[in-house]
Write a protein that holds these residues in place. Structure first.
Motif, PDB file in Angstrom:
ATOM      1  N   GLU A  81       0.830  -1.208   0.000  1.00  0.00           N
ATOM      2  CA  GLU A  81       0.000   0.000   0.000  1.00  0.00           C
ATOM      3  C   GLU A  81       0.863   1.255   0.000  1.00  0.00           C
ATOM      4  O   GLU A  81       0.561   2.229  -0.684  1.00  0.00           O
ATOM      5  CB  GLU A  81      -0.938  -0.002   1.199  1.00  0.00           C
ATOM      6  N   THR A  82       1.965   1.231   0.746  1.00  0.00           N
ATOM      7  CA  THR A  82       2.872   2.375   0.793  1.00  0.00           C
ATOM      8  C   THR A  82       3.511   2.609  -0.572  1.00  0.00           C
ATOM      9  O   THR A  82       3.617   3.748  -1.033  1.00  0.00           O
ATOM     10  CB  THR A  82       3.966   2.161   1.858  1.00  0.00           C
ATOM     11  N   ILE A  83       3.918   1.544  -1.242  1.00  0.00           N
ATOM     12  CA  ILE A  83       4.507   1.662  -2.576  1.00  0.00           C
ATOM     13  C   ILE A  83       3.486   2.219  -3.556  1.00  0.00           C
ATOM     14  O   ILE A  83       3.792   3.127  -4.343  1.00  0.00           O
ATOM     15  CB  ILE A  83       5.053   0.300  -3.052  1.00  0.00           C
ATOM     16  N   ASP A  84       2.281   1.711  -3.517  1.00  0.00           N
ATOM     17  CA  ASP A  84       1.233   2.202  -4.414  1.00  0.00           C
ATOM     18  C   ASP A  84       0.956   3.689  -4.170  1.00  0.00           C
ATOM     19  O   ASP A  84       0.809   4.460  -5.124  1.00  0.00           O
ATOM     20  CB  ASP A  84      -0.059   1.401  -4.238  1.00  0.00           C
ATOM     21  N   ASN A  85       0.882   4.092  -2.903  1.00  0.00           N
ATOM     22  CA  ASN A  85       0.643   5.500  -2.579  1.00  0.00           C
ATOM     23  C   ASN A  85       1.794   6.387  -3.043  1.00  0.00           C
ATOM     24  O   ASN A  85       1.585   7.493  -3.537  1.00  0.00           O
ATOM     25  CB  ASN A  85       0.416   5.676  -1.071  1.00  0.00           C
ATOM     26  N   THR A  86       3.028   5.899  -2.904  1.00  0.00           N
ATOM     27  CA  THR A  86       4.190   6.663  -3.333  1.00  0.00           C
ATOM     28  C   THR A  86       4.194   6.831  -4.845  1.00  0.00           C
ATOM     29  O   THR A  86       4.473   7.919  -5.357  1.00  0.00           O
ATOM     30  CB  THR A  86       5.488   5.985  -2.857  1.00  0.00           C
ATOM     31  N   LYS A  87       3.885   5.762  -5.564  1.00  0.00           N
ATOM     32  CA  LYS A  87       3.813   5.847  -7.026  1.00  0.00           C
ATOM     33  C   LYS A  87       2.768   6.879  -7.445  1.00  0.00           C
ATOM     34  O   LYS A  87       2.995   7.671  -8.365  1.00  0.00           O
ATOM     35  CB  LYS A  87       3.459   4.488  -7.626  1.00  0.00           C
ATOM     36  N   LYS A  88       1.637   6.867  -6.781  1.00  0.00           N
ATOM     37  CA  LYS A  88       0.565   7.810  -7.108  1.00  0.00           C
ATOM     38  C   LYS A  88       1.015   9.241  -6.821  1.00  0.00           C
ATOM     39  O   LYS A  88       0.791  10.148  -7.616  1.00  0.00           O
ATOM     40  CB  LYS A  88      -0.693   7.490  -6.308  1.00  0.00           C
ATOM     41  N   ASP A  89       1.683   9.452  -5.688  1.00  0.00           N
ATOM     42  CA  ASP A  89       2.156  10.783  -5.330  1.00  0.00           C
ATOM     43  C   ASP A  89       3.185  11.293  -6.332  1.00  0.00           C
ATOM     44  O   ASP A  89       3.172  12.460  -6.706  1.00  0.00           O
ATOM     45  CB  ASP A  89       2.746  10.793  -3.922  1.00  0.00           C
ATOM     46  N   VAL A  90       4.080  10.418  -6.778  1.00  0.00           N
ATOM     47  CA  VAL A  90       5.091  10.807  -7.762  1.00  0.00           C
ATOM     48  C   VAL A  90       4.419  11.152  -9.085  1.00  0.00           C
ATOM     49  O   VAL A  90       4.742  12.152  -9.722  1.00  0.00           O
ATOM     50  CB  VAL A  90       6.148   9.692  -7.944  1.00  0.00           C
TER      51      VAL A  90
END
Length: 103
Positions: free
Chosen positions: A75-84
């Motif tokens: 979930e953290t990776i997915d959120n980071t990708k979205k933020d980037v």
């Protein structure tokens, strides 16, 4: 005979109340495993909780913790990708703006 019948009826009525307590009573922990091992070595009779059941419980808890940690990392990776992707200028779906590694 009436007393026996009364005891059976009383037990049947109260069995529902005891069913709610059963998980708490049967919970296997280190203290109960140690107590049962001591009883087994001195008296020859012990309860249901032993070192093997305690180890199985610990193994299951560890598996659950690892699954939960993997889920949180995903979930953290997915959120980071979205933020980037949201921070990139221009078309968010193209990755032309991302810096690439050079060999």
């Amino acid at each position: 005979m009436k007393a026996l019948l009364g005891c059976i009826i009383f037990a049947a009525i109260n069995s529902h109340a005891l069913a709610d307590l059963k998980p708490d009573i049967l919970d296997c922990n280190a203290q109960k495993a140690a107590r049962n091992a001591a009883l087994d070595s001195t008296v020859g009779v012990s309860g249901h909780c032993d070192a093997e059941k305690l180890a199985d419980k610990a193994k299951d808890n560890a598996k659950d913790s690892v699954k939960e940690a993997k889920k949180e990392v995903g979930e953290t990776i997915d959120n980071t990708k979205k933020d980037v992707a949201d921070a990139l200028p221009g078309d968010k779906h193209k990755h032309d703006n991302l810096p690439h590694k050079r060999d």
